[in-house]
Design a protein around this motif. Structure first.
Motif, PDB file in Angstrom:
ATOM      1  N   PHE A 198       0.740  -1.083  -0.251  1.00 32.89           N
ATOM      2  CA  PHE A 198      -0.056   0.009   0.172  1.00 32.89           C
ATOM      3  C   PHE A 198       0.945   1.031   0.031  1.00 32.89           C
ATOM      4  CE2 PHE A 198      -4.769  -0.815   0.790  1.00 32.89           C
ATOM      5  CZ  PHE A 198      -4.420  -2.437   0.524  1.00 32.89           C
ATOM      6  N   GLY A 199       2.521   1.109   0.119  1.00 33.33           N
ATOM      7  CA  GLY A 199       3.337   1.969   0.992  1.00 33.33           C
ATOM      8  C   GLY A 199       2.626   3.080   1.559  1.00 33.33           C
ATOM      9  N   LEU A 200       2.413   2.812   2.201  1.00 34.73           N
ATOM     10  CA  LEU A 200       2.112   3.375   3.936  1.00 34.73           C
ATOM     11  C   LEU A 200       3.441   4.155   4.429  1.00 34.73           C
ATOM     12  CD1 LEU A 200      -0.569   2.034   5.551  1.00 34.73           C
ATOM     13  CD2 LEU A 200      -1.197   3.400   3.638  1.00 34.73           C
ATOM     14  N   LEU A 201       3.263   5.099   4.851  1.00 39.05           N
ATOM     15  CA  LEU A 201       4.986   6.269   5.715  1.00 39.05           C
ATOM     16  C   LEU A 201       4.996   5.728   7.045  1.00 39.05           C
ATOM     17  CD1 LEU A 201       3.151   9.972   4.676  1.00 39.05           C
ATOM     18  CD2 LEU A 201       4.185   8.528   3.590  1.00 39.05           C
ATOM     19  N   ARG A 202       2.969   5.024   7.884  1.00 40.19           N
ATOM     20  CA  ARG A 202       4.083   4.350   8.737  1.00 40.19           C
ATOM     21  C   ARG A 202       2.325   3.563   9.097  1.00 40.19           C
ATOM     22  NH1 ARG A 202       1.993   8.762  13.229  1.00 40.19           N
ATOM     23  NH2 ARG A 202      -0.032   9.639  12.052  1.00 40.19           N
ATOM     24  N   LEU A 203       2.919   2.993   9.860  1.00 33.72           N
ATOM     25  CA  LEU A 203       2.168   1.270  10.717  1.00 33.72           C
ATOM     26  C   LEU A 203       0.855   1.870  11.413  1.00 33.72           C
ATOM     27  CD1 LEU A 203       4.016  -1.954  11.040  1.00 33.72           C
ATOM     28  CD2 LEU A 203       3.444  -1.569   8.925  1.00 33.72           C
ATOM     29  N   PRO A 204      -0.716   1.715  11.198  1.00 29.27           N
ATOM     30  CA  PRO A 204      -1.929   2.634  11.469  1.00 29.27           C
ATOM     31  C   PRO A 204      -1.722   1.890  13.680  1.00 29.27           C
ATOM     32  CG  PRO A 204      -2.098   1.180   9.689  1.00 29.27           C
ATOM     33  CD  PRO A 204      -0.734   1.049  10.058  1.00 29.27           C
ATOM     34  N   ARG A 205      -2.211   2.052  13.690  1.00 28.04           N
ATOM     35  CA  ARG A 205      -2.030   1.344  15.267  1.00 28.04           C
ATOM     36  C   ARG A 205      -3.324   0.569  15.146  1.00 28.04           C
ATOM     37  NH1 ARG A 205      -1.811   6.822  19.571  1.00 28.04           N
ATOM     38  NH2 ARG A 205      -0.056   7.262  18.604  1.00 28.04           N
ATOM     39  N   MET A 206      -3.675  -0.897  15.357  1.00 26.63           N
ATOM     40  CA  MET A 206      -3.577  -1.656  15.227  1.00 26.63           C
ATOM     41  C   MET A 206      -3.609  -3.200  16.232  1.00 26.63           C
ATOM     42  SD  MET A 206      -4.292  -2.454  11.078  1.00 26.63           S
ATOM     43  CE  MET A 206      -5.748  -3.950  10.836  1.00 26.63           C
TER      44      MET A 206
END
Length: 686
Positions: free
Chosen positions: A515-523
């Motif tokens: 997905f090319g995310l900048l940082r990992l979401p809080r999950m």
């Protein structure tokens, strides 16, 4: 594999001859012969039989009920009144309803008209245009009823909610279904899956029993049994199967294979890593466009949030995976879009003048999986298999329609390859396709056990960097990406084949790379994960200055950021006040302790005076006793005084001694012989 569609005879072989203008329309559409489902269903419908039809997608089910409905209405002895419905078609989605409406309109516009003299108005067509009932900003339920009464439509097509409102809500008393000839439930199993059973039951109960009913679908479920028992009378079951011949060399002969997908459809799967899915998607489109001239693609994603995100992101992916000049034109379609936007998207994709150099790519959810007839779709790509296995064949069936050939891909990671056997049991064969490398002409087979023996595709990092560079330009893209990832993980957890698609096996870090995310979401799913150990590194971003491109949204963010700072400062100040109050309370508590101590000392002084007085009396009594002892008198009088003196305990005596010492020290303090500090240190009066 078979390379042509099976046919079941020419239209003239039907027991009931078609009306000439209907036959002309069929011929103009290029349908010179009937498909098996048409040859089996049309005669039954014309003979007053209820039918339950199960046939693969693209087999011609729509014409199998459109033609009988028109023929029955034409052959009516009495014409329907303006407020009477002659045929009712219920569809699960507005897109499918719109498509069915267009087919009926195509036929009815071909009705012959009488010649009229110059200056006279042409007569109305014998049969008015059909009425479409779907959710729309342009027409309310009340307006639906008004349009029906004005047009006098014989045929009504719509979704369950609007039709229920039309018959039993706004239209009750104005709309009459007493003369209903035919009821059709298209994609009947989907109607039940979407929770329309209550609406369908109410509609069925309000319709006359003397009618013909048809249930049409590519897949049938057990839930349809109840609907069949309540809505149909002794129905005829029509099941059209697809068979293909396969030659097995070791057996030396041909084996007949039954399929639930079109015979001209080549169904393929590609094993890859989760992080490589978007890279493979881009290469499939490039490979099919360059080598096979494909120009229309449908790409299925798991959620509407994923569709919205990749609609923005994919243009940045293609230049990073190939030097090919292919520039796709993207369209997005999902259930969260407004109805008007969905209609525009579908029309734009259907009529797009696409080429292999500029292919049309429709990014969609399962809202575009059923019933949509877009004959020129060349390739279908499923980035994720659907949560409902029944939707798999419907997705694939958007290509290889009306005798055309087509290819369908699905991307599988790790143990998901077991899905191939799962589909084989459902008579949907899948053939392995090698992993597609950067050069479109080269493929690489990753082996039967997956892709563990090779390094991660080098393009994954390049694509991730390209997406991140684009996402940095607008914080909205970051929000869309995080939302898309979370929704994709949630959708993965809802797979019905949960023993194959296990959430604990999902590579969420790899998916975040794709997905090319900048940082990992809080999950919560990432709670026990070591991202760094899986090659993850957050992008270098100053989150305090990372801005939205939209000025209003950025102003809102800055206001929230300032409010947060103020709130933080307020919390710090409140904490300081609590600490100060605690100190203040602590000082007050110490003062109270000193007051309590002084009170205790006063009480001890009073007790001491009483003891001294009692002691003096006891001493006096002892003296008298000693005097009386000589004379032998007064012995009994000394006993009460002695007992009074012994009433005071030894501990109290010690306390009184301490008090006496304190009094002496206090006198010295008054004379200036000792300091106040020394006095407080001695007796704890701090």
């Amino acid at each position: 594999m078979a390379t042509s569609t099976a046919y079941a005879g020419v239209w003239s072989s039907l027991p009931t001859t078609l009306t000439p203008w209907i036959a002309d329309v069929v011929s103009s559409l290029g349908h010179t012969q009937m498909t098996p489902v048409q040859a089996a269903t049309i005669p039954l419908f014309m003979k007053n039989k209820d039918v339950v039809v199960e046939a693969v997608t693209g087999s011609g089910k729509t014409l199998a009920f459109v033609i009988p409905i028109l023929e029955r209405l034409i052959r009516r002895e009495t014409k329907l009144k303006k407020n009477e419905v002659g045929a009712l078609i219920i569809s699960p989605t507005r897109e499918l309803a719109t498509q069915i409406h267009s087919v009926f309109s195509l036929f009815l516009k071909a009705q012959p008209t009488e010649e009229v003299a110059e200056g006279e108005e042409p007569p109305e067509r014998t049969y008015p245009d059909p009425l479409l009932l779907i959710s729309s900003d342009q027409s309310s339920p009340a307006q639906d009823v008004q349009r029906f009464l004005q047009s006098g439509a014989d045929i009504v097509i719509g979704t369950p909610g609007r039709i229920e409102e039309f018959l039993l809500g706004r239209g009750q008393g104005s709309v009459s279904a007493r003369e209903l000839e035919v009821l059709v439930l298209d994609e009947a199993d989907r109607l039940l899956d979407l929770g329309f059973q209550v609406s369908l039951t109410r509609i069925l109960t309000s319709l006359p029993k003397q009618r013909r009913t048809g249930l049409f679908s590519a897949t049938m479920t057990d839930a349809l049994g109840e609907l069949i028992r309540t809505g149909l009378r002794n129905p005829a079951r029509v099941v059209v199967k697809v068979q293909s011949k396969q030659t097995r060399k070791h057996a030396g002969g041909e084996v007949i294979e039954e399929r639930r997908i079109p015979a001209n459809l080549e169904n393929l799967y590609i094993p890859c890593r989760t992080s490589e899915k978007i890279v493979q998607l881009a290469r499939i489109i490039q490979h099919e466009a360059a080598s096979r001239g494909a120009s229309h693609f449908i790409v299925y994603l798991s959620t509407g949030a994923c569709v919205d995100y990749f609609y923005r992101i994919l243009p940045r992916v293609f230049p990073s995976t190939s030097t090919s000049p292919i520039v796709p034109v993207l369209h997005s379609l999902h259930g969260n879009l407004p109805p008007a936007a969905r209609t525009r998207t579908l029309a734009a994709f259907s009529t797009a003048l696409a080429t292999p150099q500029a292919p049309a790519v429709l990014l969609a959810t399962d809202v575009a999986a059923r019933g949509l007839d877009i004959p020129h779709v060349d390739v279908v790509v499923q980035v994720e298999p659907p949560a409902d296995p029944k939707a798999f064949s419907h997705r694939c069936g958007r290509t290889a329609r009306a005798g055309r050939s087509g290819r369908a891909y699905v991307l599988l990671c790790g143990r998901e390859v077991e899905y191939v056997d799962f589909m084989a049991v459902r008579k949907i064969p899948l053939k392995r396709h090698p992993y597609i490398l950067a050069a479109a002409s080269e493929d690489m087979d990753v082996g039967e056990d997956g892709d563990e023996e090779r390094l991660e595709d080098a393009d994954v990092g390049r694509v991730q960097d390209a997406i991140r560079d684009f996402v940095r330009t607008d914080r909205t893209l970051h929000d869309l990406g995080a939302k898309a990832l979370v929704s994709a993980v949630q959708a993965y957890s809802k797979h019905q084949a949960s023993y194959i698609f296990r959430l604990k096996d999902l590579d969420i870090v790899g998916l975040s790379k794709a997905f090319g995310l900048l940082r990992l979401p809080r999950m919560p799913e990432l709670r026990n994960t070591d991202p760094a150990g899986q090659g993850w590194a957050d992008a270098d971003v100053d989150w305090s200055t990372y801005a939205y491109a939209d000025k209003a949204q950025e102003a809102k963010r800055l206001a929230e950021q300032a409010a947060k700072k103020t709130q933080t400062a307020d919390r710090a100040e409140a904490a300081m006040q609590r600490r100060n109050k605690k100190k203040s309370n602590s000082a007050w508590s110490a003062q109270q302790d000193r007051r309590d101590e002084r009170e205790k000392r006063r009480e001890k002084k009073v007790t001491k005076r009483k003891w001294e007085r009692t002691s003096k009396k006891a001493e006096a009594a002892e003296g008298e006793k000693a005097g009386e002892k000589a004379t032998g008198q007064g012995e009994g009088d000394a006993v009460p005084a002695k007992r009074a003196a012994s009433a005071c305990s030894d501990d109290e005596g010690n306390d009184w001694k301490e008090l006496a010492r304190e009094e002496r020290m206090a006198k010295k303090l008054k004379r200036g012989e000792v300091s106040q500090k020394a006095f407080d240190a001695e007796f704890g009066d701090l």
